[in-house]
Design a protein around this motif. Structure first.
Motif, PDB file in Angstrom:
ATOM      1  N   CYS A   1       6.236  10.321   1.000  1.00 52.30           N
ATOM      2  CA  CYS A   1       5.795   9.018   0.507  1.00 52.30           C
ATOM      3  C   CYS A   1       5.719   8.049   1.680  1.00 52.30           C
ATOM      4  CB  CYS A   1       6.767   8.489  -0.547  1.00 52.30           C
ATOM      5  SG  CYS A   1       6.349   6.830  -1.153  1.00 52.30           S
ATOM      6  N   GLN A   2       4.631   7.265   1.725  1.00 56.03           N
ATOM      7  CA  GLN A   2       4.456   6.277   2.777  1.00 56.03           C
ATOM      8  C   GLN A   2       4.158   4.924   2.139  1.00 56.03           C
ATOM      9  OE1 GLN A   2       1.718   7.578   5.853  1.00 56.03           O
ATOM     10  NE2 GLN A   2       2.062   9.716   5.293  1.00 56.03           N
ATOM     11  N   ILE A   3       4.818   3.887   2.655  1.00 57.27           N
ATOM     12  CA  ILE A   3       4.668   2.530   2.140  1.00 57.27           C
ATOM     13  C   ILE A   3       4.434   1.600   3.321  1.00 57.27           C
ATOM     14  CG2 ILE A   3       5.860   0.625   0.969  1.00 57.27           C
ATOM     15  CD1 ILE A   3       7.467   2.790  -0.544  1.00 57.27           C
ATOM     16  N   CYS A   4       3.565   0.616   3.152  1.00 57.89           N
ATOM     17  CA  CYS A   4       3.306  -0.319   4.250  1.00 57.89           C
ATOM     18  C   CYS A   4       2.801  -1.655   3.701  1.00 57.89           C
ATOM     19  CB  CYS A   4       2.301   0.266   5.236  1.00 57.89           C
ATOM     20  SG  CYS A   4       0.633   0.440   4.579  1.00 57.89           S
TER      21      CYS A   4
ATOM     22  N   VAL B   1       5.948  -2.321 -11.165  1.00 58.91           N
ATOM     23  CA  VAL B   1       4.620  -1.767 -11.015  1.00 58.91           C
ATOM     24  C   VAL B   1       4.785  -0.341 -10.499  1.00 58.91           C
ATOM     25  CG1 VAL B   1       4.355  -2.682  -8.660  1.00 58.91           C
ATOM     26  CG2 VAL B   1       2.326  -2.108 -10.013  1.00 58.91           C
ATOM     27  N   THR B   2       3.971   0.574 -10.963  1.00 59.83           N
ATOM     28  CA  THR B   2       4.103   1.980 -10.587  1.00 59.83           C
ATOM     29  C   THR B   2       3.134   2.338  -9.462  1.00 59.83           C
ATOM     30  OG1 THR B   2       2.517   2.700 -12.253  1.00 59.83           O
ATOM     31  CG2 THR B   2       4.837   2.613 -12.902  1.00 59.83           C
ATOM     32  N   PHE B   3       3.449   3.418  -8.743  1.00 62.18           N
ATOM     33  CA  PHE B   3       2.539   3.974  -7.738  1.00 62.18           C
ATOM     34  C   PHE B   3       2.684   5.493  -7.764  1.00 62.18           C
ATOM     35  CE2 PHE B   3       6.515   2.895  -5.689  1.00 62.18           C
ATOM     36  CZ  PHE B   3       6.803   3.968  -4.862  1.00 62.18           C
TER      37      PHE B   3
ATOM     38  N   ALA C   1      -3.555   3.512  -1.280  1.00 64.52           N
ATOM     39  CA  ALA C   1      -3.857   2.827  -2.536  1.00 64.52           C
ATOM     40  C   ALA C   1      -3.179   1.465  -2.507  1.00 64.52           C
ATOM     41  CB  ALA C   1      -3.347   3.639  -3.724  1.00 64.52           C
ATOM     42  N   SER C   2      -3.953   0.414  -2.795  1.00 60.02           N
ATOM     43  CA  SER C   2      -3.400  -0.929  -2.852  1.00 60.02           C
ATOM     44  C   SER C   2      -2.767  -1.159  -4.227  1.00 60.02           C
ATOM     45  CB  SER C   2      -4.492  -1.971  -2.602  1.00 60.02           C
ATOM     46  OG  SER C   2      -4.992  -1.858  -1.286  1.00 60.02           O
ATOM     47  N   VAL C   3      -1.552  -1.676  -4.226  1.00 60.74           N
ATOM     48  CA  VAL C   3      -0.815  -1.910  -5.467  1.00 60.74           C
ATOM     49  C   VAL C   3      -0.495  -3.402  -5.546  1.00 60.74           C
ATOM     50  CG1 VAL C   3       1.187  -1.257  -6.851  1.00 60.74           C
ATOM     51  CG2 VAL C   3       0.190   0.397  -5.236  1.00 60.74           C
ATOM     52  N   GLU C   4      -0.749  -3.995  -6.716  1.00 63.74           N
ATOM     53  CA  GLU C   4      -0.525  -5.427  -6.883  1.00 63.74           C
ATOM     54  C   GLU C   4       0.214  -5.701  -8.183  1.00 63.74           C
ATOM     55  OE1 GLU C   4      -4.163  -7.557  -6.765  1.00 63.74           O
ATOM     56  OE2 GLU C   4      -4.621  -7.050  -4.673  1.00 63.74           O
TER      57      GLU C   4
ATOM     58  N   LYS D   1       0.857  -1.186   0.000  1.00 65.66           N
ATOM     59  CA  LYS D   1       0.000   0.000   0.000  1.00 65.66           C
ATOM     60  C   LYS D   1       0.892   1.234   0.000  1.00 65.66           C
ATOM     61  CE  LYS D   1      -3.965  -2.121   2.320  1.00 65.66           C
ATOM     62  NZ  LYS D   1      -3.398  -3.486   2.315  1.00 65.66           N
ATOM     63  N   ALA D   2       0.419   2.298  -0.651  1.00 71.09           N
ATOM     64  CA  ALA D   2       1.196   3.534  -0.752  1.00 71.09           C
ATOM     65  C   ALA D   2       0.264   4.740  -0.701  1.00 71.09           C
ATOM     66  CB  ALA D   2       2.009   3.551  -2.047  1.00 71.09           C
ATOM     67  N   ARG D   3       0.780   5.818  -0.167  1.00 71.66           N
ATOM     68  CA  ARG D   3       0.097   7.107  -0.203  1.00 71.66           C
ATOM     69  C   ARG D   3       1.145   8.203  -0.020  1.00 71.66           C
ATOM     70  NH1 ARG D   3      -3.084   7.438   5.686  1.00 71.66           N
ATOM     71  NH2 ARG D   3      -1.197   7.731   6.964  1.00 71.66           N
TER      72      ARG D   3
END
Length: 598
Positions: free
Chosen positions: A585-588, A537-539, A546-549, A489-491
């Motif tokens: 930027c935050q990633i989890c 994969v981009t974010f 936002a969920s990224v897969e 997930k990223a925001r």
């Protein structure tokens, strides 16, 4: 010593080791099938956040950093360099301030909030300039053992007599640079120059004559024009030189035949000079710090003429010792306004010590130096996630940039890895973005000493521009023929060019068919097949998570690699750009799992 260059591949792990960036071996996968170790960022170590110039113990400090120089064993290796310190009024309030440059290249101003007789400092402001990559047209040379423009030493001096101190800088490669203060006494500014050569002060006709320069501006021959004393040296053949200024204007001019030995090093290295009347006879003397922590006293006999050497008279006693046990950079000044000179001392532990003169004008006397204290602004330490390597661009001038685990819980119940900028506490200096160019690097693996090694985040980001962030983890082997799913997930705000990559390497040594004849016997010539794959994969930015897969299959195309059971190496990378002082930027909840076969 001239800068030493080595081929890029062979220097890879050496440079990583010198920088403290050796990649750990991959750790055991987490329970539940997640192949990303510490993908919830719940495990971390802490380190001091020194953007405010105060360490966790409350001492004024900068970051510690080593460079390629002679060590105690007489061999060249990774040796920590002392903080450079000056004491000069930079905001026009009549009180001298502490200006420091740490060995990483961060320049700080500790504004004096005390009095002339009782100086006091709380925290530092970062001066928005980065000497190791000073100008817009300069770029790192990472084929070398150390950065040629790195390890700055500074000397603040009002070169053009306008009431505002300018900044003279010496660097590892043997250059002297002059940054003029374009602001004024109350609003100092050191704008980033467009061209390195424009701020470089010529001190040699062609090749540099030394390295690890430590400048000290002083009118040595009393002709009304400031001259330059330069301490140098990573090897024993070094000295403090005086370069006599041939200019009558605001721009210094030095010529080769007006450079003279002033103080011989006599086997001492990393010489840092400061000028003061040591014995009260009205003549300027030279005090010289070195890598062993001694401060030598070179007395001026008077009647100095070019070519006359000042003899080493003694070493300063600090209490019952004449050595401080680590590299030092002294600065002589009347710190407390009592008419006697004192010593501010930058040290290789990143801190600033003060030795008050308790003697007389003719017979100075010092107790053991006391390290100066301040008050932290950024009280929470940096939290470095275990099993990951990080690069926030700090070694490229990304001032106040950070990557750290936050307290906030993630949607999946773990913690969040945040990247961005700490809010600047600057009041005197206006923070402006530094334009430091670079190019993207796609190196995930390097072949070194007959084997493949993973490339860590700091090495991968070494040639990128200032505001580029990179986060990497070496994964365990991924099964050939299997399908995997990556989730995270990223925001954040201002995220540019956000991309997540799983890089895969397959390598296999084939049967040797070629041999090289040696003087005795033969040597087989290694025949290896290898192939690198990447899944991306981009974010992008967003106020909400936002969920990224990404789902991908592991399979090599090279026929020689078809029978590999698993990847030889694998790396997971996040990289993105953040506008200086505004982006975040935050990633989890990072997961990589093998999908069950249908």
């Amino acid at each position: 010593m001239k800068n030493i260059y080595t081929p890029r591949k062979s220097a890879l792990l050496v440079l990583c080791a010198l920088s403290g960036f050796l990649a750990p071996g991959f750790a055991r996968a987490e329970a539940g099938g997640n192949l990303v170790v510490n993908g919830d960022f719940s495990n971390f170590t802490t380190e001091d956040n020194l953007w405010d110039g105060v360490d966790g113990a409350g001492f004024l400090a900068g970051w510690r950093h080593g460079t390629y120089a002679v060590t105690e064993k007489g061999r060249a290796g990774n040796l920590e360099m002392p903080l450079s310190v000056n004491f000069v009024d930079v905001n026009g309030d009549g009180l001298p301030d502490l200006i420091t440059a740490d060995a990483t290249g961060v320049v700080r101003a500790y504004i004096n909030i005390g009095t002339k007789t009782e100086p006091k400092f709380d925290h530092a402001e970062v001066i928005p300039i980065f000497p190791p990559q000073l100008a817009k047209d300069t770029a790192w040379n990472w084929d070398s053992w150390t950065t040629p423009y790195g390890v700055p030493k500074i000397s603040m001096f009002d070169w053009n007599h306008k009431g505002a101190p300018d900044m003279c800088i010496g660097n590892y490669g043997g250059d002297i640079l002059m940054l003029h203060n374009t602001g004024g006494a109350t609003s100092p500014a050191f704008p980033q120059p467009a061209n390195y050569q424009r701020v470089k002060v010529p001190v040699a006709k062609s090749r540099p004559w030394g390295n690890l320069f430590a400048p000290c501006v002083f009118d040595w021959n009393k002709d009304g024009h400031p001259d330059l004393l330069v301490g140098e040296g990573s090897y024993s053949a070094n000295a403090v030189y005086v370069l006599l200024n041939q200019s009558s204007g605001s721009e210094p001019k030095f010529v080769e035949d007006q450079r003279f030995y002033l103080c011989y090093g006599d086997g001492r290295e990393q010489l840092v000079p400061t000028v003061v009347d040591y014995n009260g006879d009205g003549l300027p003397d030279v005090l010289v710090g070195d890598r062993k922590g001694t401060v030598g006293v070179y007395l001026n006999p008077g009647g100095w003429k070019p070519g006359v050497e000042l003899p080493l008279s003694s070493y300063i006693q600090f209490g019952n010792t004449d050595t401080l046990g680590m590299g030092v950079a002294p600065y002589a000044v009347d710190y407390n306004g009592d008419g006697l000179f004192d010593l501010l001392i930058g040290k290789t532990n990143g801190r600033i010590s003060l030795a008050i003169n308790k003697g007389t004008k003719s017979e100075p006397k010092f107790d053991a130096p006391i390290e100066l204290r301040g008050e932290k602004v950024f009280k929470e330490p940096l939290r470095i996630p275990s099993a990951w390597t990080l690069d926030a661009g700090n070694n490229r001038g990304n001032l106040y940039g950070y990557i750290s685990v936050s307290d906030e819980k993630s949607p999946g119940g773990g913690q969040i890895l945040k990247s961005g900028y700490f809010p600047s506490p600057n009041k005197v200096f206006k923070m402006v973005p530094l334009s430091i160019g670079g190019r993207d690097s796609t190196d995930f693996f390097q072949y070194w000493r007959d084997e493949w090694v993973p490339v860590t985040a700091p090495w991968a980001a070494r040639i990128r521009h200032a505001n580029a962030y990179c986060i990497r983890q070496q994964l365990g082997p991924l099964r050939t023929g299997a399908t995997y799913q990556l989730n995270f997930k990223a925001r954040g705000k201002g995220i540019q060019d956000g991309i997540c990559t799983v890089a895969l390497l397959g390598a296999k040594e084939n049967v040797t068919t070629k041999f090289k004849r040696l003087e005795r016997g033969v040597k087989p010539i290694k025949d290896e097949a290898n192939e690198q794959l990447s899944e991306t994969v981009t974010f992008t930015s967003g106020a909400q998570w936002a969920s990224v897969e990404k789902t991908f299959h592991v399979g090599f195309k090279d026929r020689a690699l078809k029978d590999l059971d698993a990847t030889t190496l694998a790396i997971l990378e996040f990289k993105f750009n953040l506008p200086q002082y505004t982006g975040e930027c935050q990633i989890c909840d990072v997961q990589l799992v093998e999908k069950a076969a249908k």
